[in-house]
Design a protein around this motif. Structure first.
Motif, PDB file in Angstrom:
ATOM      1  N   GLU A   6       0.834  -1.206   0.000  1.00  0.00           N
ATOM      2  CA  GLU A   6       0.000   0.000   0.000  1.00  0.00           C
ATOM      3  C   GLU A   6       0.869   1.257   0.000  1.00  0.00           C
ATOM      4  N   ARG A  19      -5.929   9.385  -1.635  1.00  0.00           N
ATOM      5  CA  ARG A  19      -5.999   8.239  -2.525  1.00  0.00           C
ATOM      6  C   ARG A  19      -4.990   7.192  -2.066  1.00  0.00           C
ATOM      7  N   SER A  21      -3.179   3.541  -2.779  1.00  0.00           N
ATOM      8  CA  SER A  21      -2.828   2.646  -3.867  1.00  0.00           C
ATOM      9  C   SER A  21      -2.360   1.313  -3.301  1.00  0.00           C
ATOM     10  N   CYS A  22      -2.603   0.262  -4.061  1.00  0.00           N
ATOM     11  CA  CYS A  22      -2.130  -1.064  -3.678  1.00  0.00           C
ATOM     12  C   CYS A  22      -1.529  -1.726  -4.909  1.00  0.00           C
ATOM     13  N   ARG A  72      -9.476  -0.303 -10.307  1.00  0.00           N
ATOM     14  CA  ARG A  72      -8.309  -1.147 -10.506  1.00  0.00           C
ATOM     15  C   ARG A  72      -7.830  -1.060 -11.939  1.00  0.00           C
ATOM     16  N   THR A  78      -2.523  -2.923 -10.165  1.00  0.00           N
ATOM     17  CA  THR A  78      -2.706  -1.918  -9.118  1.00  0.00           C
ATOM     18  C   THR A  78      -4.186  -1.630  -8.921  1.00  0.00           C
ATOM     19  N   TRP A  80      -6.934   1.025  -6.367  1.00  0.00           N
ATOM     20  CA  TRP A  80      -6.937   2.263  -5.598  1.00  0.00           C
ATOM     21  C   TRP A  80      -8.212   2.402  -4.778  1.00  0.00           C
ATOM     22  N   GLN A  82     -10.130   5.797  -3.581  1.00  0.00           N
ATOM     23  CA  GLN A  82     -10.236   7.250  -3.538  1.00  0.00           C
ATOM     24  C   GLN A  82     -11.200   7.625  -2.433  1.00  0.00           C
TER      25      GLN A  82
END
Length: 128
Positions: A6, A19, A21-22, A72, A78, A80, A82
């Protein structure tokens, strides 16, 4: 080695946006339903938002509806979260997860039970 990482957490003022992210590596994210979960000390982990592998099924928990969205990009492995209009009660450690065979609703409602891969978690603090 399969892993999720993350990024994007930190401190934000009430009403602000963030936001998360992963990023996935070591496995094919395309095959997995993914989601975001959060936990505060003393409480059970809860689902926030989950999305299936084709992005045509999304489940958002009631507290996040109208404020949070999940998306995604399988080509980039990746996904996300938000978060808009953040509130102090959104303060938590947020974790991303991936599960091979589940619907978004099931994995979110059950708080990530059965997740195959977890990120290490990232802190989000909403405070003035």
């Amino acid at each position: 080695q399969a892993q999720l990482v993350e990024s994007g957490g930190g401190l934000v003022q009430p009403g602000g946006s963030m936001r998360l992210s992963c990023a996935a590596s070591g496995f094919t994210l395309d095959d997995y339903t993914v989601g975001w979960f959060r936990q505060v000390p003393g409480k059970d982990r809860e689902g926030v938002a989950c999305i299936n592998k084709d992005s045509d099924k999304i489940y958002i928990e009631d507290f996040a509806g109208g404020r949070f969205t999940i998306s995604r990009n399988n080509a980039n492995s990746t996904f996300w979260l938000q978060m808009n209009d953040l509130r102090p009660e959104d303060t938590a450690v947020y974790s991303c997860g991936a599960i091979f065979d589940s619907t978004p609703q099931a994995v979110c409602v059950w708080g990530g039970y059965g997740i195959d891969y977890w990120g290490t978690g990232i802190s989000v603090t909403v405070s003035s």
